[in-house]
Design a protein around this motif. Structure first.
Motif, PDB file in Angstrom:
ATOM      1  N   SER A  15     -10.963  25.736  24.352  1.00  0.00           N
ATOM      2  CA  SER A  15     -10.495  24.611  23.546  1.00  0.00           C
ATOM      3  C   SER A  15      -9.818  23.568  24.435  1.00  0.00           C
ATOM      4  N   PRO A  16      -9.750  22.327  23.976  1.00  0.00           N
ATOM      5  CA  PRO A  16      -9.118  21.291  24.784  1.00  0.00           C
ATOM      6  C   PRO A  16      -7.632  21.540  25.020  1.00  0.00           C
ATOM      7  N   ASP A  17      -6.999  22.290  24.143  1.00  0.00           N
ATOM      8  CA  ASP A  17      -5.590  22.637  24.355  1.00  0.00           C
ATOM      9  C   ASP A  17      -5.512  23.687  25.456  1.00  0.00           C
ATOM     10  N   ASN A  18      -4.887  23.312  26.556  1.00  0.00           N
ATOM     11  CA  ASN A  18      -4.750  24.254  27.663  1.00  0.00           C
ATOM     12  C   ASN A  18      -3.754  25.341  27.294  1.00  0.00           C
ATOM     13  N   PRO A  19      -4.012  26.559  27.709  1.00  0.00           N
ATOM     14  CA  PRO A  19      -3.039  27.617  27.439  1.00  0.00           C
ATOM     15  C   PRO A  19      -1.765  27.379  28.248  1.00  0.00           C
ATOM     16  N   ILE A  20      -0.669  27.895  27.755  1.00  0.00           N
ATOM     17  CA  ILE A  20       0.609  27.755  28.458  1.00  0.00           C
ATOM     18  C   ILE A  20       0.538  28.544  29.759  1.00  0.00           C
ATOM     19  N   PRO A  21       0.904  27.918  30.884  1.00  0.00           N
ATOM     20  CA  PRO A  21       0.906  28.675  32.134  1.00  0.00           C
ATOM     21  C   PRO A  21       2.007  29.736  32.090  1.00  0.00           C
ATOM     22  N   TRP A  22       1.869  30.757  32.882  1.00  0.00           N
ATOM     23  CA  TRP A  22       2.858  31.826  32.911  1.00  0.00           C
ATOM     24  C   TRP A  22       3.079  32.276  34.356  1.00  0.00           C
ATOM     25  N   THR A  23       4.170  32.959  34.551  1.00  0.00           N
ATOM     26  CA  THR A  23       4.471  33.588  35.826  1.00  0.00           C
ATOM     27  C   THR A  23       5.220  34.876  35.510  1.00  0.00           C
ATOM     28  N   TYR A  24       5.273  35.757  36.476  1.00  0.00           N
ATOM     29  CA  TYR A  24       6.005  37.006  36.264  1.00  0.00           C
ATOM     30  C   TYR A  24       7.505  36.751  36.316  1.00  0.00           C
ATOM     31  N   LYS A  25       8.250  37.485  35.481  1.00  0.00           N
ATOM     32  CA  LYS A  25       9.707  37.377  35.463  1.00  0.00           C
ATOM     33  C   LYS A  25      10.275  38.193  36.622  1.00  0.00           C
ATOM     34  N   PHE A  26      11.320  37.673  37.200  1.00  0.00           N
ATOM     35  CA  PHE A  26      11.931  38.290  38.370  1.00  0.00           C
ATOM     36  C   PHE A  26      13.369  38.633  38.047  1.00  0.00           C
ATOM     37  N   ASP A  27      13.798  39.849  38.403  1.00  0.00           N
ATOM     38  CA  ASP A  27      15.188  40.257  38.240  1.00  0.00           C
ATOM     39  C   ASP A  27      15.921  39.885  39.519  1.00  0.00           C
ATOM     40  N   TRP A  28      16.753  38.856  39.465  1.00  0.00           N
ATOM     41  CA  TRP A  28      17.380  38.305  40.665  1.00  0.00           C
ATOM     42  C   TRP A  28      18.466  39.196  41.217  1.00  0.00           C
ATOM     43  N   SER A  29      18.993  40.118  40.424  1.00  0.00           N
ATOM     44  CA  SER A  29      20.032  41.015  40.946  1.00  0.00           C
ATOM     45  C   SER A  29      19.423  42.144  41.786  1.00  0.00           C
ATOM     46  N   THR A  30      18.248  42.623  41.396  1.00  0.00           N
ATOM     47  CA  THR A  30      17.606  43.712  42.143  1.00  0.00           C
ATOM     48  C   THR A  30      16.500  43.226  43.072  1.00  0.00           C
ATOM     49  N   LYS A  31      16.137  41.937  42.962  1.00  0.00           N
ATOM     50  CA  LYS A  31      15.059  41.342  43.769  1.00  0.00           C
ATOM     51  C   LYS A  31      13.710  42.041  43.525  1.00  0.00           C
ATOM     52  N   GLN A  32      13.460  42.404  42.270  1.00  0.00           N
ATOM     53  CA  GLN A  32      12.219  43.064  41.874  1.00  0.00           C
ATOM     54  C   GLN A  32      11.643  42.377  40.644  1.00  0.00           C
ATOM     55  N   LEU A  33      10.335  42.514  40.444  1.00  0.00           N
ATOM     56  CA  LEU A  33       9.729  42.011  39.210  1.00  0.00           C
ATOM     57  C   LEU A  33      10.212  42.853  38.040  1.00  0.00           C
ATOM     58  N   GLN A  34      10.432  42.203  36.898  1.00  0.00           N
ATOM     59  CA  GLN A  34      10.890  42.924  35.710  1.00  0.00           C
ATOM     60  C   GLN A  34       9.729  43.686  35.083  1.00  0.00           C
ATOM     61  N   GLN A  35      10.030  44.885  34.593  1.00  0.00           N
ATOM     62  CA  GLN A  35       9.029  45.698  33.926  1.00  0.00           C
ATOM     63  C   GLN A  35       9.466  45.990  32.503  1.00  0.00           C
ATOM     64  N   GLY A  36       8.477  46.049  31.619  1.00  0.00           N
ATOM     65  CA  GLY A  36       8.737  46.392  30.234  1.00  0.00           C
ATOM     66  C   GLY A  36       8.817  47.896  30.079  1.00  0.00           C
ATOM     67  N   PRO A  37       9.041  48.384  28.852  1.00  0.00           N
ATOM     68  CA  PRO A  37       9.150  49.826  28.608  1.00  0.00           C
ATOM     69  C   PRO A  37       7.861  50.587  28.925  1.00  0.00           C
ATOM     70  N   ASP A  38       6.724  49.904  28.880  1.00  0.00           N
ATOM     71  CA  ASP A  38       5.455  50.563  29.173  1.00  0.00           C
ATOM     72  C   ASP A  38       5.108  50.504  30.663  1.00  0.00           C
ATOM     73  N   GLY A  39       5.975  49.905  31.481  1.00  0.00           N
ATOM     74  CA  GLY A  39       5.742  49.836  32.921  1.00  0.00           C
ATOM     75  C   GLY A  39       5.007  48.593  33.381  1.00  0.00           C
ATOM     76  N   ARG A  40       4.534  47.779  32.445  1.00  0.00           N
ATOM     77  CA  ARG A  40       3.838  46.551  32.826  1.00  0.00           C
ATOM     78  C   ARG A  40       4.856  45.485  33.226  1.00  0.00           C
ATOM     79  N   TYR A  41       4.434  44.621  34.140  1.00  0.00           N
ATOM     80  CA  TYR A  41       5.304  43.529  34.563  1.00  0.00           C
ATOM     81  C   TYR A  41       5.385  42.482  33.457  1.00  0.00           C
ATOM     82  N   LEU A  42       6.577  41.962  33.235  1.00  0.00           N
ATOM     83  CA  LEU A  42       6.808  40.991  32.167  1.00  0.00           C
ATOM     84  C   LEU A  42       6.427  39.594  32.623  1.00  0.00           C
ATOM     85  N   ARG A  43       5.872  38.830  31.695  1.00  0.00           N
ATOM     86  CA  ARG A  43       5.495  37.441  31.944  1.00  0.00           C
ATOM     87  C   ARG A  43       6.391  36.512  31.136  1.00  0.00           C
ATOM     88  N   THR A  44       6.431  35.254  31.560  1.00  0.00           N
ATOM     89  CA  THR A  44       7.117  34.251  30.767  1.00  0.00           C
ATOM     90  C   THR A  44       6.287  33.985  29.514  1.00  0.00           C
TER      91      THR A  44
END
Length: 144
Positions: A15-44
Protein backbone atom coordinates in the motif's frame (compact mmCIF):
# COMPACT_ATOMS: atom_id res chain seq x y z
CA UNK A 1 -6.82 -29.24 -5.71
CA UNK A 2 -5.13 -25.83 -5.37
CA UNK A 3 -7.10 -22.74 -4.40
CA UNK A 4 -7.90 -20.41 -7.24
CA UNK A 5 -6.64 -16.85 -6.85
CA UNK A 6 -8.81 -14.06 -8.10
CA UNK A 7 -7.82 -10.46 -8.72
CA UNK A 8 -4.75 -8.96 -10.26
CA UNK A 9 -1.21 -8.12 -9.22
CA UNK A 10 -2.15 -4.66 -7.96
CA UNK A 11 -3.50 -6.27 -4.78
CA UNK A 12 -0.08 -7.73 -4.05
CA UNK A 13 1.75 -4.42 -4.26
CA UNK A 14 2.43 -2.75 -0.91
CA UNK A 15 0.00 0.00 0.00
CA UNK A 16 1.12 3.60 -0.48
CA UNK A 17 1.18 4.04 3.30
CA UNK A 18 4.67 3.06 4.35
CA UNK A 19 4.89 0.88 7.42
CA UNK A 20 6.30 2.47 10.56
CA UNK A 21 10.05 1.86 10.76
CA UNK A 22 11.27 -0.01 13.82
CA UNK A 23 14.47 -0.76 15.67
CA UNK A 24 15.33 -3.06 18.52
CA UNK A 25 14.96 -1.69 22.05
CA UNK A 26 18.16 -1.41 24.05
CA UNK A 27 18.53 -1.64 27.83
CA UNK A 28 21.02 1.16 28.54
CA UNK A 29 21.79 0.00 32.08
CA UNK A 30 22.92 -3.50 31.03
CA UNK A 31 24.08 -2.56 27.49
CA UNK A 32 22.03 -5.43 26.03
CA UNK A 33 19.04 -5.71 23.71
CA UNK A 34 15.76 -6.04 25.61
CA UNK A 35 14.01 -9.39 25.48
CA UNK A 36 10.37 -10.21 26.02
CA UNK A 37 9.07 -13.09 28.17
CA UNK A 38 9.29 -15.45 25.19
CA UNK A 39 12.98 -14.60 24.62
CA UNK A 40 12.43 -12.58 21.45
CA UNK A 41 14.07 -9.20 21.13
CA UNK A 42 11.66 -6.29 21.60
CA UNK A 43 11.03 -3.77 18.84
CA UNK A 44 9.79 -0.21 18.96
CA UNK A 45 6.06 0.01 18.29
CA UNK A 46 5.40 3.70 17.61
CA UNK A 47 7.14 6.26 15.44
CA UNK A 48 7.98 8.48 18.44
CA UNK A 49 9.51 5.49 20.22
CA UNK A 50 11.52 4.70 17.08
CA UNK A 51 12.88 8.27 16.91
CA UNK A 52 13.80 8.23 20.60
CA UNK A 53 15.61 4.89 20.40
CA UNK A 54 17.42 5.93 17.23
CA UNK A 55 18.58 9.18 18.87
CA UNK A 56 19.86 7.28 21.91
CA UNK A 57 21.77 4.85 19.72
CA UNK A 58 23.33 7.61 17.61
CA UNK A 59 24.38 9.75 20.59
CA UNK A 60 25.88 6.77 22.42
CA UNK A 61 27.86 5.45 19.44
CA UNK A 62 31.32 6.72 18.62
CA UNK A 63 31.81 7.35 14.89
CA UNK A 64 33.89 4.76 13.03
CA UNK A 65 33.79 2.42 16.07
CA UNK A 66 31.67 -0.31 14.46
CA UNK A 67 32.05 -1.43 10.86
CA UNK A 68 28.34 -2.23 10.59
CA UNK A 69 27.55 1.52 10.63
CA UNK A 70 28.39 4.02 7.91
CA UNK A 71 30.80 6.89 8.50
CA UNK A 72 27.78 9.16 9.02
CA UNK A 73 26.50 7.21 12.06
CA UNK A 74 27.57 8.26 15.55
CA UNK A 75 29.27 11.22 17.19
CA UNK A 76 32.84 12.48 17.51
CA UNK A 77 32.69 13.95 21.01
CA UNK A 78 32.84 10.46 22.54
CA UNK A 79 36.55 10.43 21.65
CA UNK A 80 36.96 12.95 24.48
CA UNK A 81 35.75 10.53 27.17
CA UNK A 82 37.78 11.05 30.34
CA UNK A 83 38.48 14.73 29.88
CA UNK A 84 37.22 17.18 32.43
CA UNK A 85 33.92 18.90 31.53
CA UNK A 86 35.71 22.26 31.62
CA UNK A 87 37.84 21.10 28.67
CA UNK A 88 34.79 20.42 26.51
CA UNK A 89 32.63 23.11 24.95
CA UNK A 90 28.91 22.37 25.23
CA UNK A 91 28.34 24.44 22.08
CA UNK A 92 30.63 22.13 20.07
CA UNK A 93 28.99 19.02 21.53
CA UNK A 94 25.54 20.45 20.73
CA UNK A 95 26.51 21.12 17.10
CA UNK A 96 28.03 17.65 16.67
CA UNK A 97 24.93 16.01 18.17
CA UNK A 98 22.53 17.89 15.87
CA UNK A 99 24.63 17.08 12.79
CA UNK A 100 24.86 13.40 13.73
CA UNK A 101 21.10 13.12 14.26
CA UNK A 102 20.25 14.94 11.02
CA UNK A 103 22.53 12.58 9.07
CA UNK A 104 20.01 9.79 9.72
CA UNK A 105 17.64 9.24 6.79
CA UNK A 106 14.44 9.39 8.91
CA UNK A 107 15.36 12.59 10.78
CA UNK A 108 14.71 15.85 8.95
CA UNK A 109 15.52 18.23 11.80
CA UNK A 110 17.01 17.79 15.25
CA UNK A 111 17.42 20.52 17.81
CA UNK A 112 19.20 20.27 21.14
CA UNK A 113 16.97 22.45 23.33
CA UNK A 114 18.87 21.69 26.55
CA UNK A 115 22.35 20.32 27.20
CA UNK A 116 24.07 19.92 30.55
CA UNK A 117 26.64 17.94 32.45
CA UNK A 118 25.07 15.75 35.13
CA UNK A 119 27.65 13.93 37.23
CA UNK A 120 29.53 11.54 34.97
CA UNK A 121 27.31 11.99 31.93
CA UNK A 122 25.97 14.57 29.54
CA UNK A 123 22.20 14.99 29.13
CA UNK A 124 20.55 16.22 25.94
CA UNK A 125 17.02 17.60 25.75
CA UNK A 126 16.01 16.96 22.14
CA UNK A 127 13.25 17.98 19.78
CA UNK A 128 13.29 15.69 16.75
CA UNK A 129 11.28 16.10 13.57
CA UNK A 130 11.14 12.92 11.52
CA UNK A 131 9.65 12.31 8.11
CA UNK A 132 6.43 11.03 9.74
CA UNK A 133 6.15 12.95 13.00
CA UNK A 134 7.91 14.74 15.84
CA UNK A 135 8.92 13.93 19.38
CA UNK A 136 10.65 15.43 22.39
CA UNK A 137 12.98 13.30 24.48
CA UNK A 138 15.89 13.36 26.88
CA UNK A 139 19.01 11.32 26.16
CA UNK A 140 21.80 10.46 28.58
CA UNK A 141 25.16 9.99 26.90
CA UNK A 142 28.85 9.96 27.61
CA UNK A 143 29.22 7.64 30.56
CA UNK A 144 32.72 8.53 31.70
Amino acid sequence: MFPELTGDESQLVQSPDNPIPWTYKFDWSTKQLQQGPDGRYLRTTTYAEYLEETAKKILNTRRFRYEVYSERYGVDFLYEVGRMPSGMSLAVIKTQAEEALEAHSEIERAEVVDIRFDGNRIVFGLEIEGTRGTTRTEVDAWQR
